[in-house]
Scaffold this active site. Structure first.
Site, short mmCIF file in Angstrom:
data_model
loop_
_atom_site.label_atom_id
_atom_site.label_comp_id
_atom_site.label_asym_id
_atom_site.label_seq_id
_atom_site.Cartn_x
_atom_site.Cartn_y
_atom_site.Cartn_z
N SER A 260 -4.77 -1.67 12.66
CA SER A 260 -4.88 -0.34 12.03
C SER A 260 -4.61 0.75 13.05
CB SER A 260 -6.29 -0.16 11.46
OG SER A 260 -6.47 1.17 11.05
N TYR B 37 -15.41 -0.85 12.35
CA TYR B 37 -14.10 -1.17 11.75
C TYR B 37 -12.99 -1.04 12.80
CZ TYR B 37 -9.83 -0.60 9.04
OH TYR B 37 -8.54 -0.72 8.57
N1 LIG Z 1 -4.80 1.04 3.31
C1 LIG Z 1 -4.76 1.58 4.51
O1 LIG Z 1 -4.59 2.79 4.66
C2 LIG Z 1 -4.89 0.72 5.72
C3 LIG Z 1 -4.70 1.31 6.97
C4 LIG Z 1 -4.82 0.53 8.11
C5 LIG Z 1 -5.11 -0.80 7.98
N2 LIG Z 1 -5.32 -1.37 6.76
C6 LIG Z 1 -5.63 -2.79 6.69
O2 LIG Z 1 -4.79 -3.42 5.75
C7 LIG Z 1 -5.46 -4.57 5.21
C8 LIG Z 1 -5.35 -4.56 3.72
O3 LIG Z 1 -6.11 -3.46 3.24
P1 LIG Z 1 -5.73 -2.71 1.89
O4 LIG Z 1 -5.63 -1.27 2.24
O5 LIG Z 1 -4.59 -3.41 1.22
O6 LIG Z 1 -7.08 -2.87 1.11
P2 LIG Z 1 -7.39 -3.37 -0.38
O7 LIG Z 1 -6.32 -2.96 -1.32
O8 LIG Z 1 -8.79 -2.93 -0.65
O9 LIG Z 1 -7.35 -4.94 -0.22
C9 LIG Z 1 -8.28 -5.59 0.59
C10 LIG Z 1 -8.17 -7.07 0.36
O10 LIG Z 1 -9.15 -7.73 1.16
C11 LIG Z 1 -9.90 -8.60 0.31
N3 LIG Z 1 -11.28 -8.67 0.81
C12 LIG Z 1 -12.12 -7.64 1.06
N4 LIG Z 1 -13.33 -8.11 1.44
C13 LIG Z 1 -13.23 -9.44 1.42
C14 LIG Z 1 -14.13 -10.50 1.72
N5 LIG Z 1 -15.40 -10.26 2.10
N6 LIG Z 1 -13.70 -11.76 1.63
C15 LIG Z 1 -12.42 -12.02 1.24
N7 LIG Z 1 -11.52 -11.06 0.95
C16 LIG Z 1 -11.92 -9.80 1.04
C17 LIG Z 1 -9.83 -8.00 -1.07
O11 LIG Z 1 -10.03 -8.99 -2.02
P3 LIG Z 1 -10.37 -8.63 -3.56
O12 LIG Z 1 -9.16 -8.01 -4.14
O13 LIG Z 1 -10.69 -9.96 -4.14
O14 LIG Z 1 -11.54 -7.68 -3.51
C18 LIG Z 1 -8.41 -7.45 -1.10
O15 LIG Z 1 -7.48 -8.45 -1.46
C19 LIG Z 1 -6.90 -4.51 5.74
O16 LIG Z 1 -7.02 -5.39 6.82
C20 LIG Z 1 -7.05 -3.07 6.19
O17 LIG Z 1 -8.00 -2.95 7.22
C21 LIG Z 1 -5.20 -0.64 5.61
#
Ligand SMILES: NC(=O)c1ccc[n+]([C@@H]2O[C@H](COP(=O)([O-])OP(=O)(O)OC[C@H]3O[C@@H](n4cnc5c(N)ncnc54)[C@H](OP(=O)(O)O)[C@@H]3O)[C@@H](O)[C@H]2O)c1
Length: 168
Positions: free
Chosen positions: A46, A61
């Site tokens: 991130s 985080y």
């Molecule tokens: N979005 C951003 O701006 C951003 C920025 C920097 C980094 N990231 C990183 O990108 C990655 C994806 O994030 P996203 O933004 O796509 O978030 P998201 O849409 O909320 O998706 C998160 C995913 O992680 C799964 N998850 C969460 N808690 C879990 C647990 N305890 N056990 C198993 N699975 C779990 C969720 O499963 P369910 O669907 O089943 O709940 C979902 O598939 C993450 O690592 C995040 O830190 C995101």
């Protein structure tokens, strides 16, 4: 939240997902890939860990994402010789469910791509380099952040954290 306010269950879960799960899944994939002498592993860090010098009020985080960055870049160097490409990708904001909850950003904009746009850029980068921020406008933000003094970025991030804390 301030570090001392985060309850144990919450920070334990963050460590479990970002550190333990990433390590276990990466470890389980390396063996079969070594056998085939090819493969690609993409771990998601991130900007919270890589682009800004600190991420106050999101400290756990951000720290776990620094782990993802370091282990991925180290494994990139270890396994390149065996035909396995390990890459760390560094997104900034993407308009996903997570970011709508933690950062109140709920629709795409110039610097915030939709998941579909981001994913396309991310897939195009697989196999190219040990670390990247695949979406071009994120790379631009990263470049601009590197030009700014650290204490300014620290103050800016702290003000954002305090603002969001006051809203919740
Ligand atoms: N979005 C951003 O701006 C951003 C920025 C920097 C980094 N990231 C990183 O990108 C990655 C994806 O994030 P996203 O933004 O796509 O978030 P998201 O849409 O909320 O998706 C998160 C995913 O992680 C799964 N998850 C969460 N808690 C879990 C647990 N305890 N056990 C198993 N699975 C779990 C969720 O499963 P369910 O669907 O089943 O709940 C979902 O598939 C993450 O690592 C995040 O830190 C995101």
């Amino acid at each position: 939240m301030f570090f001392h306010e985060v309850d144990q269950l919450t920070w334990t879960k963050i460590l479990r997902v970002n550190l333990e799960a990433t390590t276990w899944v990466t470890r389980s994939l390396i063996g079969p890939m070594l056998h085939r002498r090819r493969g690609a592993i993409v771990n998601i860090s991130s900007g919270a860990a890589v682009v800004v010098p600190s991420h106050p009020l999101y400290a756990i985080y951000a720290a776990t994402k620094a782990y993802v960055d370091k282990i991925s870049r180290s494994l990139h160097v270890e396994y390149k010789q065996f035909g396995i490409h390990v890459q760390c990708q560094v997104p900034l904001y993407v308009a996903t469910r997570m970011v709508s909850v933690v950062a109140a950003v709920d629709k795409p904009s110039f610097f915030v791509p939709s998941p579909e746009v981001y994913a396309k850029a991310a897939v195009e980068q697989i196999g190219i380099g040990s670390r990247c921020s695949p979406f071009w406008a994120h790379s631009l933000q990263w470049f601009l952040a590197e030009l700014m003094p650290e204490n300014l970025l620290d103050t800016w991030r702290l003000s954002i954290g305090l603002h969001r804390r006051s809203m919740s």
